[in-house]
Design a protein around this motif. Sequence first.
Motif, PDB file in Angstrom:
ATOM      1  N   SER A  99      69.058  59.951  31.047  1.00 24.34           N
ATOM      2  CA  SER A  99      68.339  59.709  29.960  1.00 24.34           C
ATOM      3  C   SER A  99      67.443  58.624  29.970  1.00 24.34           C
ATOM      4  O   SER A  99      66.696  58.200  29.149  1.00 24.34           O
ATOM      5  CB  SER A  99      69.117  59.740  28.570  1.00 24.34           C
ATOM      6  OG  SER A  99      70.014  58.696  28.694  1.00 24.34           O
ATOM      7  N   SER A 100      67.250  58.106  31.107  1.00 23.90           N
ATOM      8  CA  SER A 100      66.502  56.818  31.273  1.00 23.90           C
ATOM      9  C   SER A 100      65.170  57.314  31.403  1.00 23.90           C
ATOM     10  O   SER A 100      64.825  58.313  31.808  1.00 23.90           O
ATOM     11  CB  SER A 100      66.863  56.221  32.283  1.00 23.90           C
ATOM     12  OG  SER A 100      66.888  56.800  33.752  1.00 23.90           O
ATOM     13  N   THR A 101      64.066  56.446  31.299  1.00 18.39           N
ATOM     14  CA  THR A 101      62.865  56.861  31.420  1.00 18.39           C
ATOM     15  C   THR A 101      62.220  56.199  32.528  1.00 18.39           C
ATOM     16  O   THR A 101      62.440  54.776  32.927  1.00 18.39           O
ATOM     17  CB  THR A 101      61.867  55.879  30.047  1.00 18.39           C
ATOM     18  OG1 THR A 101      62.272  56.748  28.850  1.00 18.39           O
ATOM     19  CG2 THR A 101      60.672  56.521  30.102  1.00 18.39           C
ATOM     20  N   THR A 145      61.949  61.573  31.613  1.00 17.37           N
ATOM     21  CA  THR A 145      63.124  61.357  31.006  1.00 17.37           C
ATOM     22  C   THR A 145      63.801  62.772  30.953  1.00 17.37           C
ATOM     23  O   THR A 145      63.227  63.629  31.162  1.00 17.37           O
ATOM     24  CB  THR A 145      62.931  60.677  29.750  1.00 17.37           C
ATOM     25  OG1 THR A 145      64.294  60.026  29.326  1.00 17.37           O
ATOM     26  CG2 THR A 145      62.465  61.622  28.603  1.00 17.37           C
ATOM     27  N   ASN A 161      55.822  63.196  30.280  1.00 18.56           N
ATOM     28  CA  ASN A 161      54.965  62.729  29.125  1.00 18.56           C
ATOM     29  C   ASN A 161      53.838  62.112  29.759  1.00 18.56           C
ATOM     30  O   ASN A 161      53.891  61.170  30.642  1.00 18.56           O
ATOM     31  CB  ASN A 161      55.534  61.691  28.353  1.00 18.56           C
ATOM     32  CG  ASN A 161      54.774  61.497  27.012  1.00 18.56           C
ATOM     33  OD1 ASN A 161      53.771  62.398  26.676  1.00 18.56           O
ATOM     34  ND2 ASN A 161      54.800  60.419  26.538  1.00 18.56           N
ATOM     35  N   ARG A 178      52.844  66.320  26.848  1.00 20.92           N
ATOM     36  CA  ARG A 178      54.366  66.246  26.999  1.00 20.92           C
ATOM     37  C   ARG A 178      55.033  67.486  27.234  1.00 20.92           C
ATOM     38  O   ARG A 178      54.843  68.456  26.220  1.00 20.92           O
ATOM     39  CB  ARG A 178      55.103  65.430  25.867  1.00 20.92           C
ATOM     40  CG  ARG A 178      56.709  65.446  25.969  1.00 20.92           C
ATOM     41  CD  ARG A 178      57.337  64.589  24.672  1.00 20.92           C
ATOM     42  NE  ARG A 178      58.756  64.385  24.930  1.00 20.92           N
ATOM     43  CZ  ARG A 178      58.965  63.235  25.636  1.00 20.92           C
ATOM     44  NH1 ARG A 178      58.120  62.296  25.856  1.00 20.92           N
ATOM     45  NH2 ARG A 178      60.461  63.000  25.634  1.00 20.92           N
ATOM     46  N   THR A 235      55.408  59.267  32.373  1.00 16.55           N
ATOM     47  CA  THR A 235      57.067  58.864  32.502  1.00 16.55           C
ATOM     48  C   THR A 235      57.548  60.181  32.669  1.00 16.55           C
ATOM     49  O   THR A 235      57.393  61.376  32.143  1.00 16.55           O
ATOM     50  CB  THR A 235      57.358  58.159  31.269  1.00 16.55           C
ATOM     51  OG1 THR A 235      56.890  58.927  30.148  1.00 16.55           O
ATOM     52  CG2 THR A 235      56.499  56.617  31.090  1.00 16.55           C
ATOM     53  N   THR A 279      58.723  55.429  35.036  1.00 19.83           N
ATOM     54  CA  THR A 279      57.178  55.463  34.939  1.00 19.83           C
ATOM     55  C   THR A 279      56.990  55.804  36.693  1.00 19.83           C
ATOM     56  O   THR A 279      57.200  55.113  37.404  1.00 19.83           O
ATOM     57  CB  THR A 279      56.543  54.279  34.674  1.00 19.83           C
ATOM     58  OG1 THR A 279      57.062  53.900  33.266  1.00 19.83           O
ATOM     59  CG2 THR A 279      55.162  54.425  34.517  1.00 19.83           C
TER      60      THR A 279
END
Length: 122
Positions: free
Chosen positions: A11-13, A91, A42, A60, A89, A15
Amino acid sequence: MMVTNLCTSPSSTITLKADKWVNITTLPSVNGATYQISVEVNVTGGTISIIGADGDINARQRVSYKMLINNTSPVSMCYHVKSGSPTVTVTDMLLCSFDEYQANKAVLDSLQYFTGDTMPLA
């Protein structure tokens, strides 16, 4: 068959950077193994194509594709800019062996929302 998410922090984002491979997990991959990668992407400010995935992305959306890994580095993602100056990004990552994906394809493909934290992690 159970699916183990090989992504250490699903669940981390993260880039991504244009034309550069960015790790989406910290675990080393198995040389010659095929993985199924599924992430929420996204894209703002442009259009991209992700190496390994089909089609262009400019908003997204969930992206899933299989990838043969020919090294022991952590699994990474890379994109090419098609237009604009996009920020990208990822996730809600699922990374599993292609065999586990095939055995559970109907269930995994039917997921409308996925964080990755609700399944066994490697």
